[in-house]
Design an enzyme around this catalytic site. Structure first.
Site, mmCIF file in Angstrom:
data_model
loop_
_atom_site.group_PDB
_atom_site.id
_atom_site.type_symbol
_atom_site.label_atom_id
_atom_site.label_comp_id
_atom_site.label_asym_id
_atom_site.label_seq_id
_atom_site.Cartn_x
_atom_site.Cartn_y
_atom_site.Cartn_z
ATOM 1 C CD GLU A 1 9.120 12.328 -15.476
ATOM 2 O OE1 GLU A 1 8.117 12.997 -15.219
ATOM 3 O OE2 GLU A 1 10.236 12.846 -15.735
ATOM 4 C CB SER B 1 13.288 22.647 -15.122
ATOM 5 O OG SER B 1 12.499 23.809 -15.246
ATOM 6 C CE LYS C 1 11.686 19.567 -11.186
ATOM 7 N NZ LYS C 1 10.327 19.328 -11.626
ATOM 8 C CG HIS D 1 -1.715 -1.231 1.413
ATOM 9 N ND1 HIS D 1 -2.993 -1.429 0.932
ATOM 10 C CD2 HIS D 1 -1.362 -2.391 2.028
ATOM 11 C CE1 HIS D 1 -3.403 -2.646 1.263
ATOM 12 N NE2 HIS D 1 -2.419 -3.261 1.917
#
Ligand code: ARG
Length: 464
Positions: free
Chosen positions: A294, A281, A287, A160
């Site tokens: 992804e 970024s 970043k 979970h």
């Protein structure tokens, strides 16, 4: 009246094809990718026609030579693909006739584009399967490398997405290894379905020529000629099977991707990916984004969609060949490309993951991951499991209130919850003791992980 049709099949037509229809109908824009396999099939077909005496040996030799020339032209980018010739098959056949005249016009004896295209796609896919299988093996080796390196590295295991029990990083890697192992077994099954030869089925009914189908199957390394001509030209279930392999593989790839994304986030900070696999970024200078995982996660969408496209394409088609089947290629090619690229990306990246051992250790020590070990300890001291569960629940609640880890509680504090607890409890409350105790076959103890890595290497060597 317009001019008469100039098509290879134009005999019975009284007018030229509508210009829009010509574009709409053409598949050469995408099926030219099959050129090598189309030529490979034509070579075998021509040799068989010579073998049974339909082509004389001179014509056959001319055809084979011209096919070599055509292949070289295509590879060199000197071949002129023509939309008006519709597809890869007629483009190559037309060029063959240009090069060798009448001999070229004989190549299509006893053959239809229906069995030709079915053969081409199977030849193409068989090669793609063999290539992808090698890439998957490389991915498994990449995963094993990290598993070996981190066989005893402690981390929290989750259910979970809540901290559940302590595990080893190597064990987590071996879970990925197992997923890919089963994908490879599915891929091998798909190869068996693919490795059947349609040539000789002709348009749909077989041929009136005494074609030697075994001869062609042997030349092309197929396991067998197809057993039913209607089925051979019409079904694309082998392509569906490949896309289904791809979809299940991507269920796995996306899970791996998701864990990599989570683990690289500042909040987890379990691992670092090398800069060369990440991007920055344009606005936020701090970043470092995990684009590769992804994208793999994102590409799962098209892999699933391609499976659904092929299932829908085949649904309710009456036997035998229908032009619908021309639509099989783009989803199949896209699946091959996507699977290939994503597996290569992961195989290249995974061995270079930097594992932040201290962070993982700290994370394992938070979240009361050894609570089950305490319950098991009590059971071994003859406390019934349900009572032990209750006792440990209360102990955890107390520890949370005291802002302490379980192994930071004093013996007398622990004994308030159960008189069965004694000094030896601290061994099992440590994360090291906890993982070491999970020593069942396939469990997370470093000893089991080491054993499974050895077995995994044997399985890899024996696969196939
Ligand atoms: N381009 C066609 C395809 O991909 C080749 C077979 C065409 N056959 C036909 N009878 N029109 O399916």
């Amino acid at each position: 009246m317009s001019n008469k049709s100039t098509k290879l099949w134009g005999g019975r037509f009284t007018e030229a094809t509508d210009e829009f229809v010509e574009q709409f109908n053409a598949s050469v824009g995408f099926d030219k990718r099959l050129f090598k396999h189309d030529i490979q099939g034509s070579r075998a077909h021509a040799e068989m026609l010579a073998h049974i005496g339909i082509l004389n040996s001179h014509d056959c030799a001319e055809i084979l030579k011209a096919l070599d020339t055509i292949e070289a032209e295509i590879v060199a980018g000197d071949f002129e693909w023509k939309t008006e010739l519709e597809d890869v098959h007629m483009n190559i056949e037309a060029r063959l006739t240009e090069l060798v005249g009448d001999a070229g016009k004989r190549i299509h004896t006893g053959r239809s584009r229906n069995d030709q295209v079915a053969t081409d796609v199977r030849l193409y896919l068989r090669d793609a399967i063999d290539d992808i299988d090698q890439r998957l093996e490389a991915l498994q080796n990449a995963i094993l490398k990290i598993a070996e390196q981190e066989s005893a590295t402690i981390m929290p295991g989750f259910t979970h997405l809540q901290v559940a029990q302590v595990i080893t990083f190597g064990h987590h890697m071996l879970a990925w290894f197992e997923m890919i192992s089963r994908d490879r077994i599915r891929l091998q099954q798909c190869r068996v379905s693919t490795n059947v030869m349609p040539l000789g089925a002709a348009a749909l009914a077989g041929s009136s020529f005494a074609l030697d189908r075994d001869f062609v199957a042997k030349k092309l390394n197929f396991a067998t000629p197809s057993h039913n001509s209607l089925d051979a030209v019409s079904d694309r279930d082998f392509a569906i099977e490949f896309c289904s392999f791809g979809a299940i593989l991507f269920a796995h790839m996306s899970r791996i991707a998701e864990e990599l994304v989570l683990w690289t986030s500042t909040q987890f900070n379990f691992i670092d990916l090398p800069d060369r696999f990440c991007t920055g970024s344009s606005i936020m200078p701090q970043k470092k984004n995990p684009d590769v995982p992804e994208l793999v996660r994102g590409k799962t969408a098209r892999v699933y969609a391609n499976l659904f496209a092929l299932l829908t394409l085949m649904k309710s088609q009456p036997l035998a060949y229908n032009k619908d089947n021309q639509e099989d290629k783009e989803p199949l090619f896209d699946t091959v490309d996507t699977v290939h690229d994503c597996v290569v990306a992961f195989a290249n990246m995974i061995p270079h993951i930097k594992v932040n051992k201290e962070v993982l250790m700290q994370a394992a020590q938070q979240g009361y991951a050894t609570a089950t070990d305490l319950a098991d300890y009590l059971v071994k001291k003859k406390v019934p499991f349900r009572d032990a569960h209750e006792v440990v629940g209360m102990t955890v609640q107390y520890a949370i209130q005291q802002n302490k880890k379980l192994d930071e509680l004093a013996l007398h504090e622990l004994q308030k919850f159960s008189p069965s607890i004694s000094e030896d409890v601290f061994k099992i409350l440590s994360v090291e003791g906890s993982v070491a105790s999970k020593n069942t076959y396939g469990g997370t103890s470093p000893a089991q992980v080491t054993k499974q890595i050895k077995l995994a290497k044997q399985r890899l060597a024996e696969f196939k």
